[in-house]
Design a protein around this motif. Sequence first.
Motif, short mmCIF file in Angstrom:
data_model
loop_
_atom_site.label_atom_id
_atom_site.label_comp_id
_atom_site.label_asym_id
_atom_site.label_seq_id
_atom_site.Cartn_x
_atom_site.Cartn_y
_atom_site.Cartn_z
N ALA A 5 44.01 28.57 38.88
CA ALA A 5 45.13 28.21 38.01
C ALA A 5 45.56 26.77 38.18
O ALA A 5 46.75 26.44 38.10
CB ALA A 5 46.31 29.15 38.28
N GLY A 6 44.62 25.86 38.41
CA GLY A 6 44.92 24.44 38.54
C GLY A 6 45.27 24.05 39.96
O GLY A 6 45.82 24.83 40.73
N LYS A 7 44.93 22.82 40.34
CA LYS A 7 45.22 22.27 41.65
C LYS A 7 44.64 23.13 42.77
O LYS A 7 45.21 23.24 43.86
CB LYS A 7 46.74 22.09 41.85
N ASN A 8 43.49 23.73 42.50
CA ASN A 8 42.79 24.60 43.44
C ASN A 8 43.56 25.88 43.77
O ASN A 8 43.20 26.63 44.67
CB ASN A 8 42.43 23.88 44.74
N ARG A 9 44.65 26.15 43.06
CA ARG A 9 45.39 27.38 43.29
C ARG A 9 44.57 28.57 42.80
O ARG A 9 44.04 28.55 41.69
CB ARG A 9 46.73 27.34 42.57
N LYS A 10 44.52 29.59 43.63
CA LYS A 10 43.79 30.80 43.27
C LYS A 10 44.78 31.96 43.18
O LYS A 10 45.70 32.10 43.99
CB LYS A 10 42.72 31.12 44.32
N ILE A 11 44.58 32.80 42.17
CA ILE A 11 45.39 33.99 41.97
C ILE A 11 44.45 35.18 41.82
O ILE A 11 43.56 35.16 40.97
CB ILE A 11 46.29 33.86 40.72
N VAL A 12 44.63 36.18 42.66
CA VAL A 12 43.79 37.38 42.63
C VAL A 12 44.64 38.54 42.11
O VAL A 12 45.69 38.86 42.67
CB VAL A 12 43.23 37.71 44.01
N ILE A 13 44.18 39.17 41.04
CA ILE A 13 44.90 40.28 40.40
C ILE A 13 44.30 41.60 40.87
O ILE A 13 43.09 41.80 40.81
CB ILE A 13 44.80 40.20 38.87
N THR A 14 45.15 42.51 41.31
CA THR A 14 44.70 43.85 41.66
C THR A 14 45.84 44.83 41.47
O THR A 14 46.89 44.47 40.90
CB THR A 14 44.14 43.89 43.09
N GLU A 15 45.66 46.07 41.89
CA GLU A 15 46.71 47.07 41.82
C GLU A 15 46.74 47.84 43.13
O GLU A 15 45.73 47.96 43.83
CB GLU A 15 46.51 48.01 40.64
N VAL A 16 47.92 48.37 43.46
CA VAL A 16 48.11 49.06 44.74
C VAL A 16 48.92 50.32 44.49
O VAL A 16 49.75 50.39 43.58
CB VAL A 16 48.84 48.14 45.75
N ASP A 17 48.69 51.32 45.34
CA ASP A 17 49.38 52.61 45.24
C ASP A 17 49.03 53.32 43.95
O ASP A 17 49.89 53.88 43.27
CB ASP A 17 50.90 52.43 45.37
N LEU A 18 47.75 53.33 43.63
CA LEU A 18 47.26 54.03 42.44
C LEU A 18 47.21 55.52 42.77
O LEU A 18 46.34 55.99 43.49
CB LEU A 18 45.87 53.51 42.07
N GLU A 19 48.16 56.27 42.22
CA GLU A 19 48.25 57.70 42.50
C GLU A 19 48.70 58.43 41.24
O GLU A 19 49.64 58.01 40.57
CB GLU A 19 49.23 57.96 43.65
N ASP A 20 48.01 59.52 40.93
CA ASP A 20 48.35 60.35 39.76
C ASP A 20 48.45 59.50 38.49
O ASP A 20 49.37 59.65 37.69
CB ASP A 20 49.65 61.11 40.00
N TYR A 21 47.46 58.62 38.32
CA TYR A 21 47.51 57.65 37.22
C TYR A 21 46.12 57.03 37.10
O TYR A 21 45.40 56.92 38.09
CB TYR A 21 48.53 56.56 37.56
N PRO A 22 45.70 56.62 35.91
CA PRO A 22 44.39 55.99 35.79
C PRO A 22 44.37 54.58 36.35
O PRO A 22 45.39 53.88 36.34
CB PRO A 22 44.15 55.98 34.28
N GLY A 23 43.21 54.17 36.83
CA GLY A 23 43.05 52.80 37.29
C GLY A 23 43.07 51.82 36.13
O GLY A 23 42.87 52.18 34.96
N MET A 24 43.32 50.57 36.45
CA MET A 24 43.50 49.54 35.43
C MET A 24 42.27 48.65 35.33
O MET A 24 41.78 48.14 36.35
CB MET A 24 44.73 48.69 35.77
N PHE A 25 41.76 48.48 34.12
CA PHE A 25 40.79 47.45 33.80
C PHE A 25 41.54 46.30 33.12
O PHE A 25 42.66 46.47 32.63
CB PHE A 25 39.71 47.97 32.85
N LEU A 26 40.90 45.15 33.06
CA LEU A 26 41.45 44.02 32.33
C LEU A 26 40.53 43.64 31.18
O LEU A 26 39.32 43.90 31.22
CB LEU A 26 41.64 42.82 33.26
N THR A 27 41.11 43.01 30.17
CA THR A 27 40.34 42.45 29.07
C THR A 27 41.06 41.18 28.62
O THR A 27 42.29 41.06 28.76
CB THR A 27 40.19 43.45 27.91
N VAL A 28 40.31 40.21 28.08
CA VAL A 28 40.95 38.99 27.62
C VAL A 28 41.87 39.32 26.45
O VAL A 28 41.54 40.13 25.58
CB VAL A 28 39.90 37.93 27.22
N ASN A 29 43.09 38.76 26.44
CA ASN A 29 44.03 39.09 25.37
C ASN A 29 43.65 38.39 24.06
O ASN A 29 42.81 37.48 24.05
CB ASN A 29 45.48 38.80 25.78
N ASN A 30 44.27 38.80 22.99
CA ASN A 30 43.91 38.29 21.67
C ASN A 30 44.17 36.80 21.53
O ASN A 30 43.45 36.09 20.83
CB ASN A 30 44.67 39.05 20.57
#
Length: 657
Positions: free
Chosen positions: A195-220
């Motif tokens: 995200a600029g200036k060598n900044r890194k951002i890692v996206i994930t999810e935690v405490d996935l319980e009784d719910y579907p896991g999340m995929f990502l897709t590029v937005n419109n």
Amino acid sequence: MKKQIVILLTALLITSLSYSEALKLQSPGKNLEIEVEVTDYVSWSLFMDGEKVMGPSTISLTLEREGVLGRDTRVRRVTRQSENQIINTPVYRKSEVINHYNQMTVELRDGLGIVFRVYDDGAAYRLTTSFRRDIVILDEEVNMVFPTHEKAWVPYIVPREFDPYSTSFESTYDLLTLDEVVADSLIIMPLLVEAGKNRKIVITEVDLEDYPGMFLTVNNERTGYSARFAPYPLAEERGGHNNLQSIVTKRAEYIAKSEGRRNFPWRAVAVSNKDVELLDNDLVARLASPNRIGDLSWIKPGKVAWDWWNYLNIYNVDFRAGVNTETYKYYIDFAAEYGIEYVILDEGWSEQESLLQIKPYIDLEGIIKHAKDRGVGIILWAGWLPLNQEMDEVMRVYSAMGVAGYKIDFMDRDDQPVVNFYYKVAEMAAKYQQLVNFHGSYKPTGLQFTYPNVITFEGVYGLENVKWTDYLDMPEYDVTIPFIRALAGPMDYTPGAMINSNRWNWRAMHATPMSQGTRCHQLAMYIVYESPLSMMADNPTHYKREHESTRFIASIPTVFDQTVALDGVLGEYVAIARRNGKNWYVGAMTNWDEREITIDFSFLGEGEYDAVIFRDGINADRNGQDYVREVKRVDKGTTMTVNMSTGGGWAASIKRR
């Protein structure tokens, strides 16, 4: 996991019908800040050192009866909380995790609650609802918008042809700008964005319980990413690999059915100004639900001799090698000789239809007795569908027989019923004091802290793939996953190849597979990669021939008391030190580029230490099996120049004199 907790709690009641100013929440060190706006919609933004790096990103939840929550609503109440605690984590890369955060809960008039939490190295939010009746969830709006998006390390889903949401969760990375991401493609998490200036951002999810896991897709708008979830399965049929899978043939218009009063999974982002900071980020450990099984003293991490990768292709024996009792007793004798804690019986020991029907050429009770007499545990491979159909009886029978745990394979889904299967397995295995290794699995989401008998996960493009792949950049992938996939939790990469090749001589081979990169690259994996149950993938005959390397691998613990990220650049190289008791272990790996780095031993305590070092030999660029073993005296004032060959590595075991 015992917790020492210091809490400061304050509440602020918002009574106005609208809230024109952003609600703000800073991290304890004030380097990160969340801003939340509630207007016609709810959105949040993340700032690093005063500069926006994410947002505004909209949030909502669409329910079948209640409609869209988080739209055209007002703030009812805001509650703030600060907490500083120590979480004991005995089955992890460190024995304690500091959980220091500030939190803000925003309650909306439409019944939606949003809990925002910010640390100095990451942020997260989760939705909450408090309806008295059950709910049907049509969709959850999750957006990750980036004002600056230079590139992302994108692991596209590789779907099964019978269901677009069925995948092994094993993907390499495409380095892409937003404009280059394929529209409507599904992306596996964790996803890393620069995200600029060598900044890194890692996206994930935690405490996935009784719910579907999340995929990502590029937005419109191509300003970032939005969420996609596997719809709820309505019809399934047996099929897939060896008829061991449950194949979805029809999916619903909704993603989950649930109790109306609940917490939803955390949507989490880990952040860094330097790549090396991602190598020891504890965001998942902090956000995960705490231990539910109480006493953990029976959980025994360790190494496991694995049969499948090497095709049970032992030689110089007087019996026919294969899936049979004699071969497994040979593996057990090998494990006992080198102090390896477990042997796994992979696919083939039971009938496909039922795990309770043992193949006639397998004397399972005799194998277990042979192992017990030699201090070795037995782990059984299990296809997920047969296990799901007979779980209670399977675990009861094999627990009584002395089986230590299961490697469960080919789920290849993360819709709500399969996610619930993970929890059911974890709970029942804990009841019988058995370990669980999930293969064919989605990324870890904290289950390993809630049920620490869930000791490792696959969800990685591991060593098994070299048996058939045409992918020629495994060493680059190997020094990418410590910054991305490993941030989510343990990964059963299954290292340990004793036939090692350079880029030009490597070939995919099924019965006698070889690694890409050097022997020392493989040895370093046992230190760099976290997996409390760590496979030794190669042939016991090869390990006995390579006695020095085998003794070294067997001596490395699989859980640690302390981790120090020494150096690293995403996709280029990595160096990590880990402590178990008084002893230290250091591993370094590089991509296909030869590399020289400096190891600073200031992490050591007082006194002198002996370092047993494995380094690439002078001809390792031509023959990956070339290495040098040497012993050097070091102390905390030592610095050492480390030379790694192409696809190379460096590993050391350091003990106080």
